[in-house]
Motif scaffolding. Sequence first.
Motif, PDB file in Angstrom:
ATOM      1  N   LEU A   1       0.958  -1.209  -0.043  1.00 33.64           N
ATOM      2  CA  LEU A   1       0.207  -0.022   0.345  1.00 33.64           C
ATOM      3  C   LEU A   1       0.805   0.905  -0.381  1.00 33.64           C
ATOM      4  CD1 LEU A   1      -2.465  -1.083   2.041  1.00 33.64           C
ATOM      5  CD2 LEU A   1      -3.085  -0.540  -0.350  1.00 33.64           C
ATOM      6  N   ARG A   2       2.143   1.460   0.451  1.00 28.49           N
ATOM      7  CA  ARG A   2       2.994   2.254   0.583  1.00 28.49           C
ATOM      8  C   ARG A   2       3.719   2.526  -1.341  1.00 28.49           C
ATOM      9  NH1 ARG A   2       6.076   3.856   5.019  1.00 28.49           N
ATOM     10  NH2 ARG A   2       7.340   4.324   3.401  1.00 28.49           N
ATOM     11  N   HIS A   3       3.662   1.488  -2.067  1.00 25.79           N
ATOM     12  CA  HIS A   3       4.122   1.689  -3.290  1.00 25.79           C
ATOM     13  C   HIS A   3       3.062   1.894  -4.121  1.00 25.79           C
ATOM     14  CE1 HIS A   3       5.474   0.000  -7.387  1.00 25.79           C
ATOM     15  NE2 HIS A   3       4.300  -0.194  -7.300  1.00 25.79           N
ATOM     16  N   GLU A   4       1.524   1.404  -3.685  1.00 26.56           N
ATOM     17  CA  GLU A   4       0.505   2.067  -4.643  1.00 26.56           C
ATOM     18  C   GLU A   4      -0.139   3.830  -3.992  1.00 26.56           C
ATOM     19  OE1 GLU A   4      -0.103   0.181  -6.714  1.00 26.56           O
ATOM     20  OE2 GLU A   4       0.611  -1.102  -6.394  1.00 26.56           O
ATOM     21  N   ARG A   5       0.027   4.030  -2.855  1.00 26.44           N
ATOM     22  CA  ARG A   5      -0.241   5.203  -2.629  1.00 26.44           C
ATOM     23  C   ARG A   5       0.872   6.161  -3.373  1.00 26.44           C
ATOM     24  NH1 ARG A   5       0.088   7.583   3.400  1.00 26.44           N
ATOM     25  NH2 ARG A   5       2.504   7.065   2.788  1.00 26.44           N
ATOM     26  N   VAL A   6       2.004   5.893  -3.631  1.00 23.74           N
ATOM     27  CA  VAL A   6       2.235   6.655  -4.982  1.00 23.74           C
ATOM     28  C   VAL A   6       1.151   6.400  -5.941  1.00 23.74           C
ATOM     29  CG1 VAL A   6       4.646   7.437  -6.079  1.00 23.74           C
ATOM     30  CG2 VAL A   6       4.782   6.393  -3.859  1.00 23.74           C
ATOM     31  N   HIS A   7       1.484   5.708  -6.179  1.00 23.87           N
ATOM     32  CA  HIS A   7       0.801   5.936  -7.544  1.00 23.87           C
ATOM     33  C   HIS A   7      -0.726   6.310  -7.531  1.00 23.87           C
ATOM     34  CE1 HIS A   7       2.987   2.799  -9.731  1.00 23.87           C
ATOM     35  NE2 HIS A   7       2.355   2.067  -9.124  1.00 23.87           N
ATOM     36  N   LEU A   8      -1.253   6.695  -6.294  1.00 26.26           N
ATOM     37  CA  LEU A   8      -2.721   7.591  -6.400  1.00 26.26           C
ATOM     38  C   LEU A   8      -2.413   9.291  -6.276  1.00 26.26           C
ATOM     39  CD1 LEU A   8      -4.289   5.614  -3.325  1.00 26.26           C
ATOM     40  CD2 LEU A   8      -5.431   5.507  -5.885  1.00 26.26           C
ATOM     41  N   ARG A   9      -1.334   9.419  -5.500  1.00 30.52           N
ATOM     42  CA  ARG A   9      -0.535  10.359  -5.878  1.00 30.52           C
ATOM     43  C   ARG A   9      -0.228  10.996  -6.908  1.00 30.52           C
ATOM     44  NH1 ARG A   9       2.500  10.167   0.058  1.00 30.52           N
ATOM     45  NH2 ARG A   9       0.711  10.591   1.304  1.00 30.52           N
TER      46      ARG A   9
END
Length: 181
Positions: free
Chosen positions: A78-86
Amino acid sequence: MSDRLIALLAEIEAEFPTFRIAKKRTSRLQRAIDVALKIVTLGGQRVYMTRYHTVLFGTLWVPDSWDIMSDDDKYVLLRHERVHLRQRRRMGDVAMTFVYLVPFFPVLLAYGRARIEWEAYVETIRATAEVYGLARAEDLRAQIIGRFTGPDYGWMWPFPETVRRWFDEALADVRAELASS
Ligand SMILES: [Zn+2]
């Protein structure tokens, strides 16, 4: 759920109120992407439904393996995917989707995707070091090089020495961050 995972999910939901997690198998579009990826990679990408996590239009689409992941592994992911959300907020859906889903033929377009993906992998390296320690983060080197240079992302950036250099720079930064915190 672990405290760490609960706290991260709360942060993500506060930052992205429409964020949700859904199973790939329940989505006709995700199943169609799976078929398209198998075709354009000539069967090289076979694990889209079973192993790959994908953020599209603000939803995290999870594969079959989600149910058996540990809370710590979900946290790192989720830390990785939060970057994609941003990134999506920064770039907008059209640009993000274009760079994301049309990377497979021209190398110049794949470079855009490789940089987007790299930004998220730096966060994977950082979160892994925080949760599991630097040695485990270092162990990611071969796996990440394989992802960038192999069929999983359609041979997105097939230059192992470049990816190795990116990795070593990111790891050095994370090591310095941990040492100073
Ligand atoms: Zn990613």
